[in-house]
Scaffold this motif. Structure first.
Motif, short mmCIF file in Angstrom:
data_model
loop_
_atom_site.label_atom_id
_atom_site.label_comp_id
_atom_site.label_asym_id
_atom_site.label_seq_id
_atom_site.Cartn_x
_atom_site.Cartn_y
_atom_site.Cartn_z
N LEU A 65 0.83 -1.21 0.00
CA LEU A 65 0.00 0.00 0.00
C LEU A 65 0.86 1.26 0.00
O LEU A 65 0.65 2.17 -0.80
CB LEU A 65 -0.92 0.01 1.22
CG LEU A 65 -2.27 -0.68 1.12
CD1 LEU A 65 -2.93 -0.73 2.50
CD2 LEU A 65 -3.16 0.05 0.13
N PHE A 66 1.83 1.29 0.91
CA PHE A 66 2.69 2.46 1.00
C PHE A 66 3.47 2.65 -0.30
O PHE A 66 3.60 3.78 -0.80
CB PHE A 66 3.68 2.31 2.16
CG PHE A 66 4.56 3.52 2.36
CD1 PHE A 66 4.13 4.60 3.10
CD2 PHE A 66 5.82 3.56 1.77
CE1 PHE A 66 4.94 5.72 3.26
CE2 PHE A 66 6.64 4.69 1.93
CZ PHE A 66 6.19 5.76 2.67
N GLN A 67 3.95 1.57 -0.88
CA GLN A 67 4.75 1.66 -2.11
C GLN A 67 3.96 2.24 -3.27
O GLN A 67 4.44 3.11 -4.00
CB GLN A 67 5.30 0.28 -2.47
CG GLN A 67 6.28 0.30 -3.65
CD GLN A 67 6.92 -1.05 -3.86
OE1 GLN A 67 6.31 -2.11 -3.61
NE2 GLN A 67 8.16 -1.04 -4.30
N VAL A 68 2.71 1.78 -3.43
CA VAL A 68 1.87 2.30 -4.51
C VAL A 68 1.65 3.80 -4.34
O VAL A 68 1.81 4.58 -5.30
CB VAL A 68 0.50 1.57 -4.54
CG1 VAL A 68 -0.46 2.27 -5.49
CG2 VAL A 68 0.68 0.12 -4.96
N LEU A 69 1.31 4.23 -3.14
CA LEU A 69 1.04 5.65 -2.91
C LEU A 69 2.32 6.48 -3.03
O LEU A 69 2.32 7.55 -3.64
CB LEU A 69 0.42 5.83 -1.52
CG LEU A 69 -0.96 5.17 -1.33
CD1 LEU A 69 -1.34 5.18 0.15
CD2 LEU A 69 -2.02 5.87 -2.15
N TYR A 70 3.42 5.98 -2.47
CA TYR A 70 4.69 6.72 -2.47
C TYR A 70 5.22 6.93 -3.88
O TYR A 70 5.77 7.98 -4.20
CB TYR A 70 5.71 5.94 -1.64
CG TYR A 70 7.10 6.52 -1.66
CD1 TYR A 70 7.45 7.59 -0.85
CD2 TYR A 70 8.09 5.98 -2.50
CE1 TYR A 70 8.73 8.13 -0.87
CE2 TYR A 70 9.37 6.51 -2.52
CZ TYR A 70 9.69 7.57 -1.71
OH TYR A 70 10.96 8.09 -1.74
N GLU A 71 5.05 5.93 -4.74
CA GLU A 71 5.59 6.01 -6.10
C GLU A 71 4.76 6.90 -7.02
O GLU A 71 5.15 7.16 -8.15
CB GLU A 71 5.73 4.61 -6.70
CG GLU A 71 6.83 3.80 -6.03
CD GLU A 71 6.97 2.40 -6.59
OE1 GLU A 71 6.07 1.99 -7.38
OE2 GLU A 71 7.95 1.71 -6.25
N HIS A 72 3.59 7.35 -6.54
CA HIS A 72 2.73 8.25 -7.32
C HIS A 72 2.32 9.43 -6.44
O HIS A 72 1.14 9.59 -6.13
CB HIS A 72 1.50 7.51 -7.85
CG HIS A 72 1.83 6.34 -8.71
ND1 HIS A 72 2.16 5.10 -8.19
CD2 HIS A 72 1.89 6.21 -10.07
CE1 HIS A 72 2.39 4.26 -9.19
NE2 HIS A 72 2.25 4.91 -10.32
N PRO A 73 3.28 10.26 -6.01
CA PRO A 73 2.97 11.34 -5.07
C PRO A 73 1.92 12.29 -5.61
O PRO A 73 1.98 12.71 -6.77
CB PRO A 73 4.32 12.04 -4.88
CG PRO A 73 5.12 11.66 -6.07
CD PRO A 73 4.69 10.29 -6.45
N GLY A 74 0.94 12.59 -4.77
CA GLY A 74 -0.12 13.51 -5.15
C GLY A 74 -1.28 12.88 -5.87
O GLY A 74 -2.35 13.46 -5.94
N GLN A 75 -1.10 11.66 -6.41
CA GLN A 75 -2.19 11.02 -7.14
C GLN A 75 -3.15 10.35 -6.17
O GLN A 75 -2.73 9.62 -5.27
CB GLN A 75 -1.65 9.98 -8.13
CG GLN A 75 -2.76 9.29 -8.92
CD GLN A 75 -2.22 8.35 -9.99
OE1 GLN A 75 -1.07 8.47 -10.41
NE2 GLN A 75 -3.03 7.40 -10.41
#
Length: 239
Positions: free
Chosen positions: A152-162
């Motif tokens: 979960l963290f990786q998906v969100l972190y790799e697309h900042p602001g999305q």
């Protein structure tokens, strides 16, 4: 994130809109260049897909005028394939240039890449991800996560602001086709936040977007960020 499509060919604009919405973006459309600069100034899109050959005001002029006051990411989209046209667009401040005909998937990849570059300045270099140990590191400290929390963290972190909807997050994390509820994602997010707050109590980078989903964003000092009431409601929903 909101993407502004400025394209006079309605079929192409609608195609781009369909692909962008499937990726989780919100969209606006303009089919002439007449009010483009004002719309960008008033609505503050996160990225502009800008055709060059537009009625009333062309894309080159729009880009030139926008760059006087804004650094919003701009991707030029045009049937003009000559090298000088591409160079001119980039020299005027466009972030990328795509020639027609194009693959919609290529456009989506370019959009992600430009947004990622644009937000790198807000994404602190101190954050590192250790996938082999399911750990995240920041400010010389680390926290161990479960495999799902790390994903979960990786998906969100790799697309900042999305902003990712719960369905999008479930599809990316549970790729074996299992059926899980929205509340499952909320529960994992809540546990992820709790673990991070135990180590970094003053740092909050996973934000709830009430009624939509979640995003990773490092807020500038003084930025109010997520409304406290919205955060509380999202937390209650996960209980």
């Amino acid at each position: 994130m909101n993407i502004l499509i400025i394209e006079d060919e309605k079929r192409i604009a609608d195609l781009l809109e369909d692909y962008l919405k499937a990726e989780g973006y919100s969209t606006q459309q303009l089919n002439t260049g007449a009010n483009a600069v004002k719309t960008i100034r008033d609505t503050h899109p996160d990225l502009v897909l800008l055709d060059i050959m537009l009625p009333e005001v062309d894309g080159i002029t729009i880009c030139q005028n926008v760059r006087k006051t804004s650094q919003v990411p701009i991707i030029m989209v045009s049937a003009k394939v000559e090298e000088m046209d591409r160079i001119l667009g980039l020299d005027l401040g466009a972030d990328d240039y795509i020639c027609k005909p194009f693959s919609p998937r290529e456009v989506m990849a370019r959009v992600r890449a430009v947004l990622r570059r644009h937000y790198e300045m807000k994404q602190p270099s101190e954050w590192t991800l250790d996938e082999t140990r399911s750990q995240i590191h920041y400010q010389e400290q680390s926290v161990a996560l479960t495999a799902v929390e790390f994903a979960l963290f990786q998906v969100l972190y790799e697309h900042p602001g999305q902003i990712f909807s719960r369905t999008q997050l479930m599809n990316r994390i549970y790729q074996d086709g299992r059926i899980v509820s929205d509340r499952t994602v909320d529960s994992h997010i809540k546990k992820l936040r709790q673990k991070m707050h135990q180590v970094w109590p003053q740092t909050d980078v996973i934000h709830s977007v009430y009624g939509i989903g979640y995003k990773f964003e490092v807020l500038e000092e003084g930025d109010p960020g997520l409304n406290d009431q919205q955060a509380d409601m999202a937390s209650v929903a996960a209980d």
